[in-house]
Design a protein around this motif. Structure first.
Motif, PDB file in Angstrom:
ATOM      1  N   ARG A  58     -38.841  16.524  20.608  1.00 39.55           N
ATOM      2  CA  ARG A  58     -38.018  16.718  19.351  1.00 39.55           C
ATOM      3  C   ARG A  58     -36.836  15.865  19.408  1.00 39.55           C
ATOM      4  NH1 ARG A  58     -35.354  22.888  19.491  1.00 39.55           N
ATOM      5  NH2 ARG A  58     -34.167  22.567  21.460  1.00 39.55           N
ATOM      6  N   GLN A  59     -36.148  15.358  18.386  1.00 38.80           N
ATOM      7  CA  GLN A  59     -35.158  14.316  18.526  1.00 38.80           C
ATOM      8  C   GLN A  59     -34.276  14.905  17.406  1.00 38.80           C
ATOM      9  OE1 GLN A  59     -36.221  10.123  18.757  1.00 38.80           O
ATOM     10  NE2 GLN A  59     -34.138   9.754  19.432  1.00 38.80           N
ATOM     11  N   ARG A 111     -34.536  11.615  22.643  1.00 42.08           N
ATOM     12  CA  ARG A 111     -35.898  12.311  22.396  1.00 42.08           C
ATOM     13  C   ARG A 111     -35.903  13.734  23.576  1.00 42.08           C
ATOM     14  NH1 ARG A 111     -40.993   9.938  20.487  1.00 42.08           N
ATOM     15  NH2 ARG A 111     -39.687   9.104  18.743  1.00 42.08           N
ATOM     16  N   TYR A 163     -41.975  15.833  17.315  1.00 37.96           N
ATOM     17  CA  TYR A 163     -43.396  14.847  17.715  1.00 37.96           C
ATOM     18  C   TYR A 163     -44.192  15.477  18.460  1.00 37.96           C
ATOM     19  CZ  TYR A 163     -39.832  11.372  16.201  1.00 37.96           C
ATOM     20  OH  TYR A 163     -38.974  10.539  15.383  1.00 37.96           O
ATOM     21  N   ALA A 172     -41.550  11.755  28.354  1.00 37.63           N
ATOM     22  CA  ALA A 172     -42.056  11.036  27.212  1.00 37.63           C
ATOM     23  C   ALA A 172     -42.731   9.509  27.419  1.00 37.63           C
ATOM     24  CB  ALA A 172     -40.859  10.546  26.239  1.00 37.63           C
ATOM     25  N   GLY A 187     -43.967  12.284  13.544  1.00 36.20           N
ATOM     26  CA  GLY A 187     -42.865  13.309  13.684  1.00 36.20           C
ATOM     27  C   GLY A 187     -42.783  14.094  12.243  1.00 36.20           C
TER      28      GLY A 187
END
Length: 121
Positions: free
Chosen positions: A36-37, A43, A92, A105, A114
């Motif tokens: 997630r961001q 991220r 994501y 990542a 996303g």
């Protein structure tokens, strides 16, 4: 390709189930994860389910999030319970080839586009 869905606006304490569907490849040989961001932040790794379905979670979501997969349907899920405002982010899904527990990542091969999760009263 991966395509994530299921985000939305939820009140604190609510639940969501995020879904991610793979196309063009089989999930059988991949670990899958969710990241997630949040706005203005990097991220962040959230959860991973390995090729043999072992699950791992970041400390911030442990006990509230559950990752699962259905290889036959090429689906990965993230059940999110007891949502908090700090869970607000774009989520994501991602897939990484191999047997490992992947929390970084850059090792992931495929990414979804996303889906926005907003937790607010």
């Amino acid at each position: 390709q991966l395509q994530a869905s299921g985000g939305g606006l939820v009140q604190p304490g609510g639940s969501l189930r995020l879904s991610c569907v793979a196309s063009g490849f089989s999930l059988d040989y991949y670990a899958t994860g969710w990241f997630r961001q949040a706005s203005g932040k990097e991220r962040e790794w959230v959860a991973t389910i390995t090729r043999d379905s072992n699950t791992y979670y970041s400390d911030s979501v442990k006990g509230r999030f559950t990752i699962s997969r259905d290889n036959a349907k090429k689906m990965v899920y993230l059940q999110i319970n007891n949502l908090k405002p700090e869970d607000t982010a774009v989520y994501y899904c991602a897939a990484a080839y191999g047997l490992g527990i992947y929390t970084v990542a850059r090792v992931y091969d495929y990414w979804g586009q996303g889906t926005q999760v907003t937790v607010s009263s």
